[in-house]
Design a protein around this motif. Structure first.
Motif, PDB file in Angstrom:
ATOM      1  N   SER A  43       0.961  10.459  -1.088  1.00 51.28           N
ATOM      2  CA  SER A  43       0.574  11.525  -0.468  1.00 51.28           C
ATOM      3  C   SER A  43       1.692  12.466  -0.266  1.00 51.28           C
ATOM      4  O   SER A  43       1.399  13.756  -0.586  1.00 51.28           O
ATOM      5  CB  SER A  43      -0.243  11.355   0.647  1.00 51.28           C
ATOM      6  OG  SER A  43      -0.577  12.486   1.531  1.00 51.28           O
TER       7      SER A  43
ATOM      8  N   ASN B 176       0.879  -1.260   0.013  1.00 52.45           N
ATOM      9  CA  ASN B 176       0.028  -0.114   0.024  1.00 52.45           C
ATOM     10  C   ASN B 176       0.896   1.351  -0.164  1.00 52.45           C
ATOM     11  O   ASN B 176       1.405   1.537   0.999  1.00 52.45           O
ATOM     12  CB  ASN B 176      -0.997  -0.145   1.268  1.00 52.45           C
ATOM     13  CG  ASN B 176      -2.238   1.249   1.204  1.00 52.45           C
ATOM     14  OD1 ASN B 176      -1.763   1.947   0.754  1.00 52.45           O
ATOM     15  ND2 ASN B 176      -2.997   1.005   1.918  1.00 52.45           N
ATOM     16  N   ARG B 177       0.770   1.978  -1.081  1.00 50.33           N
ATOM     17  CA  ARG B 177       1.726   3.055  -1.319  1.00 50.33           C
ATOM     18  C   ARG B 177       1.065   4.442  -1.409  1.00 50.33           C
ATOM     19  O   ARG B 177       1.446   5.527  -2.052  1.00 50.33           O
ATOM     20  CB  ARG B 177       2.577   2.834  -2.633  1.00 50.33           C
ATOM     21  CG  ARG B 177       3.547   2.088  -2.390  1.00 50.33           C
ATOM     22  CD  ARG B 177       4.045   1.236  -3.748  1.00 50.33           C
ATOM     23  NE  ARG B 177       5.081   0.061  -3.536  1.00 50.33           N
ATOM     24  CZ  ARG B 177       5.366  -0.457  -4.476  1.00 50.33           C
ATOM     25  NH1 ARG B 177       5.076  -0.470  -5.971  1.00 50.33           N
ATOM     26  NH2 ARG B 177       6.223  -1.645  -4.309  1.00 50.33           N
ATOM     27  N   ILE B 178       0.054   4.415  -0.675  1.00 50.47           N
ATOM     28  CA  ILE B 178      -0.891   5.716  -0.621  1.00 50.47           C
ATOM     29  C   ILE B 178      -0.267   6.687   0.071  1.00 50.47           C
ATOM     30  O   ILE B 178      -0.165   8.080  -0.336  1.00 50.47           O
ATOM     31  CB  ILE B 178      -2.145   5.376   0.089  1.00 50.47           C
ATOM     32  CG1 ILE B 178      -3.025   4.578  -0.737  1.00 50.47           C
ATOM     33  CG2 ILE B 178      -2.906   6.679   0.385  1.00 50.47           C
ATOM     34  CD1 ILE B 178      -4.343   4.079  -0.106  1.00 50.47           C
TER      35      ILE B 178
END
Length: 233
Positions: A63, A57-59
């Motif tokens: 950001s 998960n590279r959210i």
């Protein structure tokens, strides 16, 4: 051209160019052998890209990159607004000179000299716009690299592929940061150039002060000590 400005004005302008270019070359070469903000942060960016590979998960990474792009975009937009104001200032030369002529110690007392100084300011902010927009494009390129980053389980155990990606993406990020730094540095020198409207001697002193401030922040600041502590231990 000699009738537009005095020899002192031309000397002050030459001092700006020499100090600006000289410090840029000096900072680049010194940064190759001495710890500075640019060199230390380059290591952190490489580590960031290496650790990104371990996250499915590279959210959060997206950001963070979006925040960096937003700050660059803000300064690029501000440069456009400043250029518009400077062009307006050229159109209102007579009114501006009339106001300045009432102030003590001000040497900008002719329309031609006012326009020359505003033109120099305009050139500086055109340069900042090009630096910020190129920095923004480099951050966009990094977005592409991050989007194409392999998952850790796909390259598990392949240290070479991990290192190649981290070095490549970190290098692009560092280039983007460097061009943002060049644009921001130009803002500092543009602020020093404002003092040219008062007197060339104040302009020279302001330019020297900017160089001193930049040097202390990049090579002898407390934040540099904090960032470098892990390397010294």
């Amino acid at each position: 051209m000699s009738g537009i400005a005095s020899w002192f004005d031309w000397f002050a302008l030459l001092s700006l160019i020499v100090l600006w270019v000289g410090y840029t070359v000096f900072a680049y070469r010194k940064g190759q052998t001495t710890a500075c903000l640019a060199s230390v942060l380059a290591l952190y960016r490489r580590d960031w890209m290496y650790r990104l590979l371990g996250r499915d998960n590279r959210i959060a990474d997206a950001s963070l990159l979006s925040s960096l792009r937003a700050s660059v975009s803000f300064f690029a937009s501000t440069s456009i607004l400043v250029m518009a104001g400077l062009i307006t200032g050229i159109a209102a030369s007579e009114e501006a000179v009339g106001v300045l002529s009432t102030m003590p110690f001000v040497t900008t007392y002719t329309r031609e000299l006012w326009e020359l100084k505003v033109l120099v300011m305009l050139i500086i902010f055109v340069y900042t716009f090009f630096e910020f927009t190129w920095s923004l494009r480099l951050y966009n390129f990094t977005c592409v690299l991050m989007g194409s980053a392999p998952l850790m389980h796909d390259i598990s155990g392949n240290k070479t592929e991990q290192k190649v990606f981290a070095d490549k993406a970190g290098h692009i990020l560092t280039l983007a940061a460097n061009h943002f730094n060049y644009g921001l540095r130009a803002y500092y020198f543009a602020l020093a150039t404002l003092s040219w409207f008062i007197h060339p001697s104040i302009f020279i002193i302001s330019t020297i002060m900017v160089v001193v401030i930049l040097y202390r922040r990049e090579f002898h600041s407390k934040v540099l000590d904090a960032l470098s502590v892990s390397e010294r231990e």
